[in-house]
Structure formats: C-alpha cells, structure tokens
Write a protein that holds these residues in place. Structure first.
Motif, PDB file in Angstrom:
ATOM      1  N   GLN A   1       0.853  -1.183   0.000  1.00 47.77           N
ATOM      2  CA  GLN A   1       0.000   0.000   0.000  1.00 47.77           C
ATOM      3  C   GLN A   1       0.892   1.237   0.000  1.00 47.77           C
ATOM      4  N   THR A   2       0.528   2.222  -0.820  1.00 54.39           N
ATOM      5  CA  THR A   2       1.354   3.420  -0.965  1.00 54.39           C
ATOM      6  C   THR A   2       0.621   4.646  -0.444  1.00 54.39           C
ATOM      7  N   MET A   3       1.357   5.482   0.298  1.00 49.97           N
ATOM      8  CA  MET A   3       0.831   6.751   0.800  1.00 49.97           C
ATOM      9  C   MET A   3       1.821   7.862   0.461  1.00 49.97           C
ATOM     10  N   TRP A   4       1.286   9.070   0.211  1.00 49.86           N
ATOM     11  CA  TRP A   4       2.128  10.231  -0.079  1.00 49.86           C
ATOM     12  C   TRP A   4       2.023  11.230   1.079  1.00 49.86           C
ATOM     13  N   TYR A   5       3.183  11.770   1.467  1.00 51.14           N
ATOM     14  CA  TYR A   5       3.257  12.753   2.544  1.00 51.14           C
ATOM     15  C   TYR A   5       3.928  14.019   2.019  1.00 51.14           C
ATOM     16  N   LYS A   6       3.565  15.152   2.626  1.00 53.96           N
ATOM     17  CA  LYS A   6       4.264  16.408   2.369  1.00 53.96           C
ATOM     18  C   LYS A   6       4.722  16.971   3.708  1.00 53.96           C
ATOM     19  N   ASN A   7       6.047  17.116   3.835  1.00 51.20           N
ATOM     20  CA  ASN A   7       6.638  17.591   5.091  1.00 51.20           C
ATOM     21  C   ASN A   7       6.138  16.764   6.282  1.00 51.20           C
ATOM     22  N   ASN A   8       6.142  15.412   6.074  1.00 52.56           N
ATOM     23  CA  ASN A   8       5.791  14.431   7.116  1.00 52.56           C
ATOM     24  C   ASN A   8       4.314  14.449   7.518  1.00 52.56           C
ATOM     25  N   ILE A   9       3.466  15.085   6.719  1.00 53.12           N
ATOM     26  CA  ILE A   9       2.020  15.091   6.955  1.00 53.12           C
ATOM     27  C   ILE A   9       1.344  14.486   5.729  1.00 53.12           C
ATOM     28  N   ILE A  10       0.341  13.622   5.965  1.00 53.02           N
ATOM     29  CA  ILE A  10      -0.359  12.979   4.847  1.00 53.02           C
ATOM     30  C   ILE A  10      -0.870  14.043   3.874  1.00 53.02           C
ATOM     31  N   LEU A  11      -0.538  13.854   2.601  1.00 57.41           N
ATOM     32  CA  LEU A  11      -0.908  14.831   1.578  1.00 57.41           C
ATOM     33  C   LEU A  11      -2.395  14.738   1.260  1.00 57.41           C
ATOM     34  N   THR A  12      -3.061  15.876   1.332  1.00 55.29           N
ATOM     35  CA  THR A  12      -4.471  15.960   0.947  1.00 55.29           C
ATOM     36  C   THR A  12      -4.548  16.360  -0.523  1.00 55.29           C
ATOM     37  N   LEU A  13      -5.083  15.471  -1.335  1.00 59.81           N
ATOM     38  CA  LEU A  13      -5.154  15.734  -2.766  1.00 59.81           C
ATOM     39  C   LEU A  13      -6.228  16.770  -3.065  1.00 59.81           C
ATOM     40  N   GLN A  14      -5.867  17.772  -3.841  1.00 59.41           N
ATOM     41  CA  GLN A  14      -6.802  18.833  -4.223  1.00 59.41           C
ATOM     42  C   GLN A  14      -7.254  18.605  -5.661  1.00 59.41           C
ATOM     43  N   GLN A  15      -8.541  18.745  -5.860  1.00 56.79           N
ATOM     44  CA  GLN A  15      -9.100  18.562  -7.198  1.00 56.79           C
ATOM     45  C   GLN A  15      -8.549  19.616  -8.147  1.00 56.79           C
TER      46      GLN A  15
END
Length: 276
Positions: free
Chosen positions: A151-165
């Motif tokens: 399972q793959t997850m993406w983080y930004k600056n160690n916080i789960i990245l919230t994908l924006q439409q």
C-alpha cells in the motif's frame, strides 16, 4: 473383395503399434517435489530452491526435460534419466511468476509445472531533488514493486498529503505510483515522501521540490516591431527633409574649407585671405 481385404492387413499393424506406445506413455506419471499436478511454490528471495522431477510407474529408462518458461534448461548427462534435479540459486525478484516445467522426452504432453511465487519487501530508498518554475506541471515517480502487493501513501513535510481537485492527480499500478502537481505554486515547495508498506516491510523515498519564481518572458516580437517602426520613421523623416539636410551639409563643408584656408594663410595676408 479378397484382394482388397489382404491389402488392408499391413496398414493395421502400424496403427496398433502407435496405440500401444500411446498407452505405455499414458501410463507414466511425473511428479515434482512430490506434486503430481501443477502447483505454485511460495518462497522468499535469496535462498536457493531445488526442484526434483521423478518418473512414476516406469518400466524402462525415461529421459526428462526441464524448461524455464519457453526456454530449455541445459542438463548434465547424469541428471536426465528417471529423476532430474535443478537448483535455482539465488532466487531473485525476476523469478517471481516464472514457470518451471518438467517433461517426458518421448511424450512431452506428460508434464508437471511449478510456478514460482517469490515474495520480497518494497525496495524503495534514496531521495531526489526537482526544480521547476511557477505555473508549470511536475510529476513525482515512485517505484512500488513488491510481493505481496504493498500500500502506498504520499506525505508532504511528514504530513499525509491531501489531494486537491484540479491540482493533484495520483496514478498507481502494482509497480509504480506517480503524483502529478499541476501549475505549481510557491506554496508547493517542500519535501514529498512516498511510503510503501507491505506485510514484509516498508520502503520510502523523498522528493525535494523547489519552486522558483516565474521568469519574465522577454517580449521579443514587440521589441522587433518597435525597432522596425522607429527605423521606418527615421527613414521617412530623412526623405521628407532631404533638401534641408543637403543645404546644411553643403554649408558645413564650405565652412570647413574656409577654416582650412585661414589656418594656412600668413598673418600679414589675413586681410587678403579673408576676401577669398
């Protein structure tokens, strides 16, 4: 009619012989690692794996063949009759999903296959730096191959990245995960981390994204147009005032000639020279 009957007798002998050989071959069975039917072998990458093929119910020496996929495996002479062994060492990720097949040489329809199920954790390490300008698109690519699937997850600056439409798009398969950011902004600066988790372990990779200010576009076409306009204006101005320009030029030439003559005349001839 008798002649026809006698001429048909020789044709029946080869048919009976073929049927007999087929029955003999059909009576034989093969087993690989004690499996008489096709099976899957689950193993870990690294340690060697041995496969042993054995002829069952054989009344005579039988030659065996091994195949890796569609390719034939070379066997030594002492490893071909009635029993044959092959060793896969070391077992690697490239062996995952590969089928090894043992076949009877004289009737290759008699066979047993084993499909390798090689399990390995995500092998994802390292980091990568990317530079881009504002308003451009950028894609971060993360290799996620593992078995079992992770399972793959993406983080930004160690916080789960919230994908924006309309700003982010995630493309994912069993082997790759791609995060695309459209029309990047200064706020997109930061470290993006791809984290891959499976039951066998974890892998991660950092992407350092640097967004630079947009470089002003040099208006080359506008400058060229301005130069052309100025040049044409000057040319038209010269043409319109050519008579006046020529008169001024003649006056300057005449003045220069008189100045040269005055400098060459002696002082006592000044009055005379001044009349020239």
């Amino acid at each position: 009619m008798a002649q026809r009957s006698s001429s048909a007798v020789p044709c029946e002998a080869p048919v009976l012989a073929i049927c007999f050989l087929a029955c003999v071959a059909t009576g034989l069975e093969l087993s690989v690692n004690n499996h008489a039917a096709d099976f899957s072998l689950t193993t870990m990458s690294g340690p060697a794996v041995s496969l042993s093929c054995l002829v069952q119910n054989s009344s005579q020496p039988e030659e065996l063949l091994w195949y890796r996929g569609a390719g034939k495996v070379d066997l030594k002479d002492g490893n071909k009759v009635n029993i044959s062994n092959i060793c896969i060492s070391p077992v690697t990720e490239s062996d995952n999903g590969v089928t090894f097949t043992c076949k009877l040489a004289r009737d290759q329809s008699v066979q047993v296959s084993v499909t390798m199920d090689v399990q390995f954790p995500p092998q994802l390490t390292g980091e990568e730096s990317l530079q881009t300008e504002e308003e451009k698109d950028v894609t971060l690519t993360c290799q996620t191959k593992s078995n079992p699937q992770a399972q793959t997850m993406w983080y930004k600056n160690n916080i789960i990245l919230t994908l924006q439409q309309n700003r982010h798009q995630l493309y994912q398969t069993s082997e790759v995960s791609q995060l695309s950011i459209y029309k990047v902004q200064n706020s997109d600066n930061g470290t993006y981390t791809c984290v891959v988790n499976s039951t066998l372990g974890e892998g991660r990779k950092d992407f350092h994204l640097i967004v630079e200010a947009k470089t002003p576009v040099f208006p080359k076409e506008a400058v060229i147009a301005a130069v052309v306009v100025v040049t044409l204006t000057v040319l038209f101005g010269i043409v319109a005032r050519k008579d006046k320009i020529f008169k001024v030029w003649e006056a300057l030439v005449s003045y220069k000639k008189n100045s040269i003559v005055l400098l060459q005349c002696p002082v006592f001839f000044y009055l005379f020279c001044s009349t020239l």
